[in-house]
Design an enzyme around this catalytic site. Structure first.
Site, mmCIF file in Angstrom:
data_model
loop_
_atom_site.group_PDB
_atom_site.id
_atom_site.type_symbol
_atom_site.label_atom_id
_atom_site.label_comp_id
_atom_site.label_asym_id
_atom_site.label_seq_id
_atom_site.Cartn_x
_atom_site.Cartn_y
_atom_site.Cartn_z
ATOM 1 N N ALA A 47 0.844 -1.203 0.000
ATOM 2 C CA ALA A 47 0.000 0.000 0.000
ATOM 3 C C ALA A 47 0.872 1.243 0.000
ATOM 4 O O ALA A 47 1.394 1.657 1.039
ATOM 5 C CB ALA A 47 -0.931 -0.013 1.220
ATOM 6 N N THR A 53 0.014 4.088 -2.700
ATOM 7 C CA THR A 53 -0.779 5.185 -3.249
ATOM 8 C C THR A 53 -1.839 5.673 -2.267
ATOM 9 O O THR A 53 -2.481 4.879 -1.586
ATOM 10 C CB THR A 53 -1.458 4.741 -4.547
ATOM 11 O OG1 THR A 53 -0.453 4.297 -5.464
ATOM 12 C CG2 THR A 53 -2.238 5.877 -5.175
ATOM 13 N N ALA A 57 -1.831 11.332 -3.207
ATOM 14 C CA ALA A 57 -0.426 11.102 -3.551
ATOM 15 C C ALA A 57 -0.316 9.796 -4.324
ATOM 16 O O ALA A 57 -0.452 8.714 -3.746
ATOM 17 C CB ALA A 57 0.437 11.044 -2.291
ATOM 18 N N GLY A 58 -0.065 9.924 -5.635
ATOM 19 C CA GLY A 58 0.106 8.742 -6.457
ATOM 20 C C GLY A 58 1.570 8.515 -6.760
ATOM 21 O O GLY A 58 2.307 7.925 -5.974
ATOM 22 N N ILE A 109 -5.445 -0.132 -4.108
ATOM 23 C CA ILE A 109 -4.595 -1.198 -3.592
ATOM 24 C C ILE A 109 -5.029 -2.547 -4.162
ATOM 25 O O ILE A 109 -6.100 -3.054 -3.837
ATOM 26 C CB ILE A 109 -4.617 -1.232 -2.044
ATOM 27 C CG1 ILE A 109 -4.280 0.164 -1.488
ATOM 28 C CG2 ILE A 109 -3.651 -2.291 -1.535
ATOM 29 C CD1 ILE A 109 -2.982 0.767 -1.995
ATOM 30 N N GLN A 140 11.892 -3.528 -10.572
ATOM 31 C CA GLN A 140 11.303 -4.815 -10.929
ATOM 32 C C GLN A 140 9.807 -4.690 -11.178
ATOM 33 O O GLN A 140 9.267 -5.349 -12.069
ATOM 34 C CB GLN A 140 11.567 -5.849 -9.833
ATOM 35 C CG GLN A 140 10.976 -7.215 -10.142
ATOM 36 C CD GLN A 140 11.575 -8.328 -9.330
ATOM 37 O OE1 GLN A 140 12.771 -8.613 -9.433
ATOM 38 N NE2 GLN A 140 10.762 -8.974 -8.503
ATOM 39 N N GLU A 141 9.135 -3.843 -10.410
ATOM 40 C CA GLU A 141 7.703 -3.665 -10.625
ATOM 41 C C GLU A 141 7.438 -3.132 -12.030
ATOM 42 O O GLU A 141 6.523 -3.593 -12.727
ATOM 43 C CB GLU A 141 7.127 -2.709 -9.582
ATOM 44 C CG GLU A 141 5.637 -2.479 -9.741
ATOM 45 C CD GLU A 141 5.040 -1.614 -8.635
ATOM 46 O OE1 GLU A 141 3.864 -1.230 -8.762
ATOM 47 O OE2 GLU A 141 5.750 -1.315 -7.655
ATOM 48 N N GLN A 186 -5.488 -6.160 -48.898
ATOM 49 C CA GLN A 186 -4.144 -5.606 -48.748
ATOM 50 C C GLN A 186 -4.038 -4.713 -47.507
ATOM 51 O O GLN A 186 -3.044 -4.765 -46.778
ATOM 52 C CB GLN A 186 -3.752 -4.813 -49.986
ATOM 53 C CG GLN A 186 -2.301 -4.319 -49.944
ATOM 54 C CD GLN A 186 -1.934 -3.507 -51.173
ATOM 55 O OE1 GLN A 186 -2.514 -2.444 -51.407
ATOM 56 N NE2 GLN A 186 -1.013 -4.010 -51.971
#
Length: 384
Positions: free
Chosen positions: A127, A129, A133-134, A160, A244-245, A282
């Site tokens: 968790a 975000t 606030a992002g 989340i 990695q995310e 085509q």
């Protein structure tokens, strides 16, 4: 075409993962989409086959293999079967959450949480975000104030993934609001702690089977024994694992493009208009040629980044480049593949329709396209 980044062991694993997706995921997907979440049986079934916690030490129930290519295979098999919404359930743990626990947990914490998570008996979430606030994590307002041997946690989180099902939640909070990014810490909140409440399940335009929720913390007393790593070091941990995310999101995006192309090929070969297959016009052949080329280029770029990550030398900037470029390309490829279906592309029973709505989140989470470009641009300016 066999991709050079994989070895025989990965090919064998892909066969097993594909069978799991076909047998245990595909048939249940409509049910999970209607319910707005998967059921816990998905996690236990995955745990029984060793699909959770690849890099976790075997003594805690994991696979004991630190090789991101296994993560990639599972992600690709889920996505190419149309189960993109399930990626954040299984791969979300492997790619996003397990690294925090493996890198930061004490032996006692690992013994407490990892066996159940790897077996699928427990579900985890992270968790970060908040409503206000992002991408700007430095601006989070959730606080954790020391009080004896506890932290008192107050605040709210939103968007989340696995928020409804989660038993264990890694929460980013400010333990020293005056210290900026150096005042952020990571705490593990567990199901049943007084003051920890789930809000509504959020209704998204896509990824219907993925539960996404609001979380609220009202005076939650979190034992200091649930602190991950060092107090005040949370922002650095988050930045390190975001590489990695973002790579994981890129894997999903490219696999989604492959699926969209496959759907377009199958439809245009089968559908007839004006006395011939749509694929024989085509204009259609040119479109398919362009899509196939774009997907191949994206795959090569992504595989280079995966190889770098396996070597532990993929940089934050390279991950940002990959993430923004392939997810933006995904929007184009999926949209054009849908166009080739004509009106049927707008029907939910066609796989391309699900791919279209599921793909839209890719440029938003794990850092928006604009944030990725800011990271890259800032690096270029600094280097010059």
């Amino acid at each position: 075409m066999r991709r050079e980044i994989f070895e025989a062991g990965h090919d064998d694993f892909r066969t097993m993962a594909r069978a799991f997706v076909q047998d245990r995921v595909g048939p249940r997907l409509p049910e999970w989409e209607a319910a707005g979440q998967v059921d816990r049986g998905l996690f236990t079934a995955a745990g029984e086959l060793g699909l959770l916690g690849f890099e976790v030490d075997e003594k805690y129930g994991g696979g004991g293999v630190d090789d991101f290519r296994y993560n990639v295979v599972l992600n690709e098999e889920l996505t190419r079967a149309g189960a993109t919404a399930v990626v954040m359930n299984l791969c979300g743990f492997n790619d996003l959450i397990a690294p925090y626990l493996v890198q930061l947990c004490s032996d006692e914490q690992k013994s407490r949480w990892l066996p159940d998570l790897c077996a699928g008996r427990s579900v985890a979430a992270v968790a970060m975000t908040e409503p206000g606030a992002g991408s700007d994590l430095k601006s989070i307002t959730t606080t954790a104030t020391r009080d004896g041997d506890d932290y008192v946690l107050n605040g709210a989180k939103t968007f989340i993934s696995n928020g409804v099902l989660a038993d264990v939640v890694v929460v980013a909070a400010k333990t020293d609001p005056s210290a900026g990014s150096r005042g952020i810490s990571l705490l593990v909140v567990e199901r049943g702690m007084p003051g920890f409440e789930r809000g509504r399940r959020l209704h998204k335009i896509g990824l219907a089977a993925q539960d996404t929720a609001e979380l609220f913390f009202d005076g939650v007393r979190v034992p200091r024994a649930n602190l991950l790593g060092e107090e005040g070091a949370g922002f650095g941990y988050l930045m390190r694992n975001l590489v990695q995310e973002r790579l994981s999101v890129s894997v999903t995006a490219v696999a989604s493009m492959h699926r969209a192309l496959d759907e377009a090929l199958a439809y245009t070969r089968d559908r007839r208009a004006f006395g011939q297959r749509i694929a024989d016009f085509q204009a259609t052949k040119f479109t398919l040629a362009e899509l196939a080329t774009q997907v191949e280029v994206a795959q090569v770029f992504l595989d280079r980044c995966i190889a770098g990550h396996v070597r532990n030398d993929l940089t934050e900037v390279e991950a940002a480049m990959c993430k923004w470029w392939v997810t933006e390309l995904q929007q184009q490829v999926v949209t054009r593949a849908l166009q080739l279906h004509g009106g049927y592309g707008f029907m939910r029973e066609y796989g391309i329709a699900r791919e279209f709505v599921d793909a839209r989140a890719s440029t938003l989470y794990a850092g928006t396209t604009e944030i990725m470009k800011e990271i890259i641009g800032r690096s270029l300016v600094r280097e010059r």
